[in-house]
Motif scaffolding. Sequence first.
Motif, PDB file in Angstrom:
ATOM      1  N   LEU A 218     -96.790   6.627 -24.393  1.00 37.49           N
ATOM      2  CA  LEU A 218     -97.248   5.996 -22.892  1.00 37.49           C
ATOM      3  C   LEU A 218     -97.426   4.748 -23.046  1.00 37.49           C
ATOM      4  CD1 LEU A 218     -99.919   8.576 -21.107  1.00 37.49           C
ATOM      5  CD2 LEU A 218     -97.357   7.897 -20.731  1.00 37.49           C
TER       6      LEU A 218
ATOM      7  N   ILE B 128    -109.036   6.852 -24.507  1.00 36.25           N
ATOM      8  CA  ILE B 128    -109.031   8.155 -25.007  1.00 36.25           C
ATOM      9  C   ILE B 128    -107.502   8.812 -25.359  1.00 36.25           C
ATOM     10  CG2 ILE B 128    -109.400   9.177 -22.603  1.00 36.25           C
ATOM     11  CD1 ILE B 128    -111.125  11.390 -23.880  1.00 36.25           C
ATOM     12  N   VAL B 129    -107.475   9.169 -26.536  1.00 38.75           N
ATOM     13  CA  VAL B 129    -106.055   9.875 -26.838  1.00 38.75           C
ATOM     14  C   VAL B 129    -106.080  10.851 -27.805  1.00 38.75           C
ATOM     15  CG1 VAL B 129    -103.967   8.742 -28.191  1.00 38.75           C
ATOM     16  CG2 VAL B 129    -105.293   7.139 -26.741  1.00 38.75           C
ATOM     17  N   VAL B 130    -105.177  11.656 -27.468  1.00 36.26           N
ATOM     18  CA  VAL B 130    -105.036  13.293 -28.302  1.00 36.26           C
ATOM     19  C   VAL B 130    -103.686  13.028 -28.839  1.00 36.26           C
ATOM     20  CG1 VAL B 130    -105.067  15.646 -28.308  1.00 36.26           C
ATOM     21  CG2 VAL B 130    -106.946  14.205 -27.018  1.00 36.26           C
TER      22      VAL B 130
ATOM     23  N   GLN C 116    -101.988  17.986 -27.576  1.00 30.80           N
ATOM     24  CA  GLN C 116    -102.464  17.816 -26.248  1.00 30.80           C
ATOM     25  C   GLN C 116    -102.722  19.148 -25.489  1.00 30.80           C
ATOM     26  OE1 GLN C 116    -100.143  14.876 -24.512  1.00 30.80           O
ATOM     27  NE2 GLN C 116    -100.816  13.391 -25.883  1.00 30.80           N
ATOM     28  N   GLY C 117    -103.620  19.097 -24.498  1.00 33.95           N
ATOM     29  CA  GLY C 117    -103.683  20.650 -23.993  1.00 33.95           C
ATOM     30  C   GLY C 117    -104.444  21.703 -24.566  1.00 33.95           C
ATOM     31  N   GLU C 118    -105.321  21.367 -25.831  1.00 34.28           N
ATOM     32  CA  GLU C 118    -106.020  22.323 -26.472  1.00 34.28           C
ATOM     33  C   GLU C 118    -107.265  22.144 -26.294  1.00 34.28           C
ATOM     34  OE1 GLU C 118    -104.639  22.194 -30.287  1.00 34.28           O
ATOM     35  OE2 GLU C 118    -102.528  22.556 -29.959  1.00 34.28           O
ATOM     36  N   GLY C 119    -107.928  21.158 -25.485  1.00 38.46           N
ATOM     37  CA  GLY C 119    -109.277  21.216 -25.167  1.00 38.46           C
ATOM     38  C   GLY C 119    -109.965  19.826 -25.977  1.00 38.46           C
TER      39      GLY C 119
ATOM     40  N   GLY D 105    -109.124  16.623 -25.767  1.00 32.66           N
ATOM     41  CA  GLY D 105    -109.660  15.312 -24.876  1.00 32.66           C
ATOM     42  C   GLY D 105    -110.964  15.766 -24.126  1.00 32.66           C
ATOM     43  N   THR D 106    -111.207  16.992 -23.731  1.00 26.22           N
ATOM     44  CA  THR D 106    -112.287  17.292 -23.128  1.00 26.22           C
ATOM     45  C   THR D 106    -113.464  17.222 -23.781  1.00 26.22           C
ATOM     46  OG1 THR D 106    -111.148  18.951 -21.682  1.00 26.22           O
ATOM     47  CG2 THR D 106    -113.398  19.339 -21.531  1.00 26.22           C
TER      48      THR D 106
ATOM     49  N   THR E 140    -106.700   3.511 -15.434  1.00 21.39           N
ATOM     50  CA  THR E 140    -105.334   3.734 -16.026  1.00 21.39           C
ATOM     51  C   THR E 140    -104.270   3.605 -14.877  1.00 21.39           C
ATOM     52  OG1 THR E 140    -104.384   6.270 -16.543  1.00 21.39           O
ATOM     53  CG2 THR E 140    -105.655   6.166 -14.461  1.00 21.39           C
TER      54      THR E 140
ATOM     55  N   PRO F  75    -100.544  13.810 -15.515  1.00 25.06           N
ATOM     56  CA  PRO F  75    -101.424  14.638 -16.269  1.00 25.06           C
ATOM     57  C   PRO F  75    -102.717  14.024 -16.805  1.00 25.06           C
ATOM     58  CG  PRO F  75     -99.305  14.876 -17.292  1.00 25.06           C
ATOM     59  CD  PRO F  75     -99.169  13.451 -16.299  1.00 25.06           C
ATOM     60  N   THR F  76    -102.798  12.728 -16.941  1.00 18.28           N
ATOM     61  CA  THR F  76    -103.803  11.936 -17.269  1.00 18.28           C
ATOM     62  C   THR F  76    -104.951  11.843 -16.233  1.00 18.28           C
ATOM     63  OG1 THR F  76    -102.707  10.540 -18.971  1.00 18.28           O
ATOM     64  CG2 THR F  76    -104.705   9.643 -18.038  1.00 18.28           C
TER      65      THR F  76
ATOM     66  N   PHE G 241    -106.475  15.162 -15.446  1.00 21.42           N
ATOM     67  CA  PHE G 241    -107.435  15.368 -16.593  1.00 21.42           C
ATOM     68  C   PHE G 241    -108.834  14.731 -15.947  1.00 21.42           C
ATOM     69  CE2 PHE G 241    -109.910  13.146 -20.259  1.00 21.42           C
ATOM     70  CZ  PHE G 241    -110.028  14.388 -20.937  1.00 21.42           C
ATOM     71  N   TYR G 242    -108.906  13.431 -15.689  1.00 18.94           N
ATOM     72  CA  TYR G 242    -110.204  12.670 -15.152  1.00 18.94           C
ATOM     73  C   TYR G 242    -110.709  13.565 -13.953  1.00 18.94           C
ATOM     74  CZ  TYR G 242    -109.064   8.862 -18.409  1.00 18.94           C
ATOM     75  OH  TYR G 242    -108.621   8.372 -19.462  1.00 18.94           O
TER      76      TYR G 242
ATOM     77  N   ARG H 208    -112.551  16.514 -14.400  1.00 23.18           N
ATOM     78  CA  ARG H 208    -113.710  16.444 -15.123  1.00 23.18           C
ATOM     79  C   ARG H 208    -114.544  15.716 -14.521  1.00 23.18           C
ATOM     80  NH1 ARG H 208    -109.688  18.053 -17.253  1.00 23.18           N
ATOM     81  NH2 ARG H 208    -109.790  19.898 -18.641  1.00 23.18           N
TER      82      ARG H 208
HETATM   83  C1  COA Z   1    -105.325  12.535 -21.514  1.00 23.77           C
HETATM   84  C2  COA Z   1    -105.689  13.119 -22.795  1.00 23.77           C
HETATM   85  C3  COA Z   1    -106.661  12.384 -23.520  1.00 23.77           C
HETATM   86  C4  COA Z   1    -106.302  14.612 -22.353  1.00 23.77           C
HETATM   87  O1  COA Z   1    -106.612  15.312 -23.573  1.00 23.77           O
HETATM   88  P1  COA Z   1    -106.182  16.754 -24.005  1.00 23.77           P
HETATM   89  O2  COA Z   1    -106.713  17.161 -25.018  1.00 23.77           O
HETATM   90  O3  COA Z   1    -104.640  16.737 -23.692  1.00 23.77           O
HETATM   91  O4  COA Z   1    -106.969  17.384 -22.696  1.00 23.77           O
HETATM   92  P2  COA Z   1    -107.670  18.955 -22.820  1.00 23.77           P
HETATM   93  O5  COA Z   1    -106.705  19.873 -23.393  1.00 23.77           O
HETATM   94  O6  COA Z   1    -109.058  18.777 -23.109  1.00 23.77           O
HETATM   95  O7  COA Z   1    -107.548  19.210 -20.987  1.00 23.77           O
HETATM   96  C5  COA Z   1    -106.310  19.547 -20.714  1.00 23.77           C
HETATM   97  C6  COA Z   1    -106.363  19.139 -19.287  1.00 23.77           C
HETATM   98  O8  COA Z   1    -105.606  17.602 -19.220  1.00 23.77           O
HETATM   99  C7  COA Z   1    -104.684  17.678 -18.331  1.00 23.77           C
HETATM  100  N1  COA Z   1    -103.455  16.936 -19.571  1.00 23.77           N
HETATM  101  C8  COA Z   1    -103.497  15.590 -19.462  1.00 23.77           C
HETATM  102  N2  COA Z   1    -102.517  15.550 -20.483  1.00 23.77           N
HETATM  103  C9  COA Z   1    -101.938  16.684 -20.771  1.00 23.77           C
HETATM  104  C10 COA Z   1    -101.156  17.158 -21.798  1.00 23.77           C
HETATM  105  N3  COA Z   1    -100.314  16.248 -22.265  1.00 23.77           N
HETATM  106  N4  COA Z   1    -101.102  18.479 -22.042  1.00 23.77           N
HETATM  107  C11 COA Z   1    -101.639  19.384 -21.158  1.00 23.77           C
HETATM  108  N5  COA Z   1    -102.593  19.197 -20.223  1.00 23.77           N
HETATM  109  C12 COA Z   1    -102.946  17.739 -20.008  1.00 23.77           C
HETATM  110  C13 COA Z   1    -104.381  18.804 -17.783  1.00 23.77           C
HETATM  111  O9  COA Z   1    -104.592  18.684 -16.448  1.00 23.77           O
HETATM  112  C14 COA Z   1    -105.317  19.968 -18.298  1.00 23.77           C
HETATM  113  O10 COA Z   1    -105.824  20.575 -17.190  1.00 23.77           O
HETATM  114  P3  COA Z   1    -106.413  21.847 -17.163  1.00 23.77           P
HETATM  115  O11 COA Z   1    -107.508  21.977 -18.195  1.00 23.77           O
HETATM  116  O12 COA Z   1    -106.700  22.148 -15.941  1.00 23.77           O
HETATM  117  O13 COA Z   1    -105.119  22.629 -17.721  1.00 23.77           O
HETATM  118  C15 COA Z   1    -104.273  13.333 -23.706  1.00 23.77           C
HETATM  119  O14 COA Z   1    -103.385  14.317 -22.981  1.00 23.77           O
HETATM  120  C16 COA Z   1    -103.698  12.410 -24.092  1.00 23.77           C
HETATM  121  O15 COA Z   1    -103.957  11.729 -24.836  1.00 23.77           O
HETATM  122  N6  COA Z   1    -102.641  11.622 -23.113  1.00 23.77           N
HETATM  123  C17 COA Z   1    -101.888  10.731 -23.399  1.00 23.77           C
HETATM  124  C18 COA Z   1    -102.681   9.409 -23.582  1.00 23.77           C
HETATM  125  C19 COA Z   1    -103.575   9.123 -22.346  1.00 23.77           C
HETATM  126  O16 COA Z   1    -103.211   9.044 -21.178  1.00 23.77           O
HETATM  127  N7  COA Z   1    -104.998   8.519 -22.331  1.00 23.77           N
HETATM  128  C20 COA Z   1    -105.627   8.132 -21.187  1.00 23.77           C
HETATM  129  C21 COA Z   1    -105.165   6.588 -20.913  1.00 23.77           C
HETATM  130  S1  COA Z   1    -105.826   6.181 -19.402  1.00 23.77           S
END
Ligand code: COA
Length: 166
Positions: free
Chosen positions: A25, A80-82, A87-90, A92-93, A115, A123-124, A127-128, A131
């Motif tokens: 990204l 915040i980066v996973v 990703q999608g495993e909780g 980031g939360t 962002t 999806p990002t 995510f916000y 939450r």
């Molecule tokens: C955004 C990010 C930090 C979220 O962390 P995560 O561990 O994937 O998120 P979680 O598993 O805790 O939560 C999943 C939720 O986030 C959202 N999401 C964001 N990116 C996702 C992905 N790649 N895969 C699955 N869900 C994603 C979904 O809406 C999902 O919602 P739900 O709980 O209603 O299903 C992570 O996906 C990421 O690193 N993305 C790329 C980097 C980025 O965009 N960082 C923020 C820059 S501003």
Amino acid sequence: MSCSLRPVGRAHRARLEQLTRDTGLFREEEVGTAVELLDEHLAGDEDYRFVGAFDGERLIGYACWGPTPGTSGTYDLYWIVVDREHQGEGIGTQLLREVESRLSAPGSRLVVVETSSRADYDPTRKFYEARGYTRAATIPGYYAPGDDLVIYTKDLAPGDLARTAP
Ligand SMILES: CC(C)(COP(=O)(O)OP(=O)(O)OC[C@H]1O[C@@H](n2cnc3c(N)ncnc32)[C@H](O)[C@@H]1OP(=O)(O)O)[C@@H](O)C(=O)NCCC(=O)NCCS
């Protein structure tokens, strides 16, 4: 998935760079900025705080935040980066909740996140929004033509925003 949340050290620098790049990204310049902020943090700069998510010894995510200069009680969530594979495993939360709990000290009022409006950030933004973050402002064309800056905020101390400044 269960992960442990711990400090990010010098030994994790290359891994942090790699997992940031591997999201696909961020521009190379932005990846460099994430590493620079870690370097500042490791040098003792309290304006940049980090927490890492670990699977065993392996860094699989991180968050970076700090007080916004020139404000009272406002904090920027800079990164915040996973790991793409996780990703999608909780995770980031868990990271976001950890940052917010560390901002629970009296006086912390507002978290600001910047962002992009690009489709690959959909999806990002979701995510916000899921939450408790509210889309507070948009600057059209900020990053590039058609790529807006989207600013989200979360009020940590509801009611404080409207109070009169001293
Ligand atoms: C955004 C990010 C930090 C979220 O962390 P995560 O561990 O994937 O998120 P979680 O598993 O805790 O939560 C999943 C939720 O986030 C959202 N999401 C964001 N990116 C996702 C992905 N790649 N895969 C699955 N869900 C994603 C979904 O809406 C999902 O919602 P739900 O709980 O209603 O299903 C992570 O996906 C990421 O690193 N993305 C790329 C980097 C980025 O965009 N960082 C923020 C820059 S501003």
